[in-house]
Design an enzyme around this catalytic site. Sequence first.
Site, PDB file in Angstrom:
ATOM      1  N   CYS A  28       4.679   8.060   2.342  1.00  0.00           N
ATOM      2  CA  CYS A  28       4.829   9.695   1.597  1.00  0.00           C
ATOM      3  C   CYS A  28       5.005  10.707   2.705  1.00  0.00           C
ATOM      4  CB  CYS A  28       3.272   9.834   0.988  1.00  0.00           C
ATOM      5  SG  CYS A  28       2.008   9.940   2.221  1.00  0.00           S
ATOM      6  N   CYS A  59      -3.173   8.079   6.855  1.00  0.00           N
ATOM      7  CA  CYS A  59      -1.687   8.147   7.432  1.00  0.00           C
ATOM      8  C   CYS A  59      -1.710   8.546   9.025  1.00  0.00           C
ATOM      9  CB  CYS A  59      -0.738   9.322   6.550  1.00  0.00           C
ATOM     10  SG  CYS A  59      -0.424   8.795   4.793  1.00  0.00           S
ATOM     11  N   ASP A  74       2.739   2.551   2.718  1.00  0.00           N
ATOM     12  CA  ASP A  74       3.219   3.195   3.810  1.00  0.00           C
ATOM     13  C   ASP A  74       3.320   1.992   4.897  1.00  0.00           C
ATOM     14  OD1 ASP A  74       0.319   2.762   4.012  1.00  0.00           O
ATOM     15  OD2 ASP A  74       0.284   5.114   3.508  1.00  0.00           O
ATOM     16  N   CYS A  97       0.903  -1.291   0.003  1.00  0.00           N
ATOM     17  CA  CYS A  97      -0.096  -0.275  -0.136  1.00  0.00           C
ATOM     18  C   CYS A  97       0.795   1.328   0.113  1.00  0.00           C
ATOM     19  CB  CYS A  97      -0.990   0.054   1.170  1.00  0.00           C
ATOM     20  SG  CYS A  97      -1.885  -1.412   1.508  1.00  0.00           S
TER      21      CYS A  97
END
Lengths: 389, 142
Positions: free
Chosen positions: B58, B102, B35, B33
């Site tokens: 990211c 995130c 992360d 994915c």
Amino acid sequence: MVYLDNAATTKMKESVLSAMMPYFFENFGNASSTYTTPGQAARTALTEARKTIAGCIGATERELYFTSGGSEADNWAIKGVMLKNQKKGNHIITTTIEHHAVLHTCEFLEKQGYKVTYVPVDEYGMVSVSDIENAITDETVLVSVMFANNEIGTINPIAEIGKLCRQKGVYFHTDAVQATGAVEIDVEKQNIDLLSMSAHKFHGPKGVGALYVRKGVQIENLIHGGAQENGKRATTENIAGIVGMAEALSEATANLEEKTAKITALRDYLIKTVLETVPYTRLNGHPEKRLPNNTSFCFKYIEGESLLLSLDMQGYVVSSGSACTSGSLDPSHVLLGIGLPHEIAHGSLRASLSEFTTKEEIDSFIKALVPIVQRLRNMSPLYEGVESK
Amino acid sequence: MYSEKVMDHFSNPRNVGEIEDANAVGTVGNAKCGDIMKIYMKIEDDIIKDVKFKTFGCGAAVATSSMATELVIGKTVDEALKLTNKAVVEALDGLPPAKLHCSVLAEEAIKAAIQDYYDKNGIEKKVDCSGNCAHCHSHSEH
């Protein structure tokens, strides 16, 4: 700023702007108007621009239609041909790594009941002519294969695919948005029936493009209305944009060989240096059969958006096909299409050059890139223990 | 698209690295994915004495990891468990909608580390997991 995202868009040339300016002011007229000034000047400019652009791709002026850009040209080519040739069949063949303007158009047509075959590509992003041949059925109306890929730069065997389509009696469309002005295009020699292009990719203005439609190709209108574009595409012509496109393309194709040699040398220098300097790095796309201005890498153990942000903060502009830049959870369909696993595809970076890119810029870019990759790797849990291996 | 705080935590992340004698380690997310967050903690007398992180992801993933470590350092385990992704987002002056997952991952990474601490110390407690991190259909690879 060091701008290395010329595959996304290019800076317009001043000479292009100069060519356009009169058509905003003294020659602002509507090309469809019958009075002489300023309508006549607009009409003349339109004819001249059409001749110029057609000439650059080996077409005749009657075969060139202006659009709002590459996406409209792709939409029109595919929808227009399929709608007009329903008696002939309902099958389209395309590839897995096309631009979304082609893929999403095909998906839309699938919902309307059309059949689409998405031919896979090899590890370099190259389409095989025999795969296309095997996919052709009695129902096939159109084959659409991009000239060169926008992310990884691989150039497809367009002339061979065109020849095959001609033999089989199916139309051949190519999305040449990245290729126009960068490589030689000759719709005759390359057996192309329909071709999409976009001005802002070759230092022309945004919001203008064209679709080449070979004489005799049956195509339905996409935009109905007035009699512009020989009754095939309504809307008052974007004269200034069209004039700018013609100026930009004639400049791009002048001394093409010389320019290509210069950009290719810089491209290969960038590729070689990055691969030699940064470990755990791969080049995406074909090493030779690629656009003169395209480089695409995957840096293992790091994610593309953080790479992009870090470079951006230092004034280097590039792009990535990571999920975080694509707006979805999946990385780019092109990188997945060439068989990369997700975790590798997330670490992609595209640096695309232009004729204005200098060796100094490439050197300073590489100098910035190396420590950034190392910093992100040091921060990455995937990199733990890699150094000691 | 990112706030100044996010950019600050991305370019100068706090508490990056590993803790060699960590007694709590949690990893969430997966490479597929895009992360992964790994949190290391040194917990003494129920207090998070030290915390470090490593993140593959990211800009928002790095910034939320950094902020989450700042928000839990020096706190008791129970206080750290109350950390919400919302608090992380607020402390960063917001995140773009597409990046909110995130912050969820950061919250889950803290929780995963504390669960590891419980497991290693024979504490029979289960950290309440909201399951919000199901955006990747899996908590971690371990």
